[in-house]
Motif scaffolding. Structure first.
Motif, PDB file in Angstrom:
ATOM      1  N   GLN A 145      37.020  42.328  40.689  1.00 56.66           N
ATOM      2  CA  GLN A 145      37.885  43.490  40.539  1.00 56.66           C
ATOM      3  C   GLN A 145      39.142  43.333  41.398  1.00 56.66           C
ATOM      4  O   GLN A 145      40.257  43.624  40.956  1.00 56.66           O
ATOM      5  CB  GLN A 145      37.153  44.764  40.909  1.00 56.66           C
ATOM      6  N   ALA A 146      38.974  42.856  42.629  1.00 57.73           N
ATOM      7  CA  ALA A 146      40.122  42.658  43.517  1.00 57.73           C
ATOM      8  C   ALA A 146      41.063  41.584  42.944  1.00 57.73           C
ATOM      9  O   ALA A 146      42.285  41.750  42.979  1.00 57.73           O
ATOM     10  CB  ALA A 146      39.649  42.267  44.912  1.00 57.73           C
ATOM     11  N   ALA A 147      40.510  40.524  42.395  1.00 55.44           N
ATOM     12  CA  ALA A 147      41.334  39.465  41.810  1.00 55.44           C
ATOM     13  C   ALA A 147      42.080  39.994  40.583  1.00 55.44           C
ATOM     14  O   ALA A 147      43.249  39.667  40.376  1.00 55.44           O
ATOM     15  CB  ALA A 147      40.459  38.275  41.426  1.00 55.44           C
ATOM     16  N   HIS A 148      41.419  40.820  39.820  1.00 57.87           N
ATOM     17  CA  HIS A 148      42.036  41.409  38.625  1.00 57.87           C
ATOM     18  C   HIS A 148      43.218  42.314  39.013  1.00 57.87           C
ATOM     19  O   HIS A 148      44.232  42.357  38.327  1.00 57.87           O
ATOM     20  CB  HIS A 148      41.000  42.198  37.833  1.00 57.87           C
ATOM     21  N   HIS A 149      43.070  43.026  40.135  1.00 55.38           N
ATOM     22  CA  HIS A 149      44.113  43.947  40.586  1.00 55.38           C
ATOM     23  C   HIS A 149      45.089  43.282  41.548  1.00 55.38           C
ATOM     24  O   HIS A 149      45.979  43.945  42.069  1.00 55.38           O
ATOM     25  CB  HIS A 149      43.498  45.175  41.243  1.00 55.38           C
ATOM     26  N   GLY A 150      44.887  41.999  41.830  1.00 61.07           N
ATOM     27  CA  GLY A 150      45.800  41.260  42.685  1.00 61.07           C
ATOM     28  C   GLY A 150      45.686  41.592  44.159  1.00 61.07           C
ATOM     29  O   GLY A 150      46.613  41.374  44.920  1.00 61.07           O
ATOM     30  N   ALA A 151      44.556  42.152  44.582  1.00 59.67           N
ATOM     31  CA  ALA A 151      44.350  42.480  45.991  1.00 59.67           C
ATOM     32  C   ALA A 151      43.167  41.704  46.515  1.00 59.67           C
ATOM     33  O   ALA A 151      42.263  41.355  45.788  1.00 59.67           O
ATOM     34  CB  ALA A 151      44.080  43.988  46.155  1.00 59.67           C
ATOM     35  N   ARG A 152      43.167  41.470  47.838  1.00 59.03           N
ATOM     36  CA  ARG A 152      42.023  40.786  48.461  1.00 59.03           C
ATOM     37  C   ARG A 152      41.642  41.462  49.684  1.00 59.03           C
ATOM     38  O   ARG A 152      42.003  42.012  50.497  1.00 59.03           O
ATOM     39  CB  ARG A 152      42.343  39.344  48.747  1.00 59.03           C
TER      40      ARG A 152
END
Length: 94
Positions: free
Chosen positions: A87-94
């Motif tokens: 989900q974080a990768a999909h939203h560009g956040a880590r």
């Protein structure tokens, strides 16, 4: 456990602890909430059995109780963390 990890801030804390693989102090986390709210999130995680907290001098150190959680709920923590990472990768956040 599921309730504790349903909050994005708490999930972020657990993801970081799991990724680091070592104990981290509460002050090590840069969270988008007030200090009192941060304290609340750590308390919820501790009381639900997701993390353990110990004192090292004046610092409160935190670690995921991975072995205990894996014994109680085999594969659940890994599945939750993998889903959160996707989900974080999909939203560009880590």
């Amino acid at each position: 456990m599921l309730h504790a990890l349903s909050d994005p801030v708490r999930l972020r804390i657990v993801r970081r602890l799991a990724a680091e693989g070592v104990e981290l102090s509460c002050s090590h986390f840069d969270l988008p909430v007030s200090k009192s709210t941060t304290t609340h999130h750590f308390r919820v995680l501790r009381e639900s059995g997701v993390i353990r907290q110990t004192y090292e001098g004046t610092a409160k150190m935190n670690a995921v109780r991975r072995t205990d959680l894996d014994d109680l709920f085999p594969g659940l923590l890994d599945a939750l963390l993998a889903a959160a990472d996707r989900q974080a990768a999909h939203h560009g956040a880590r």
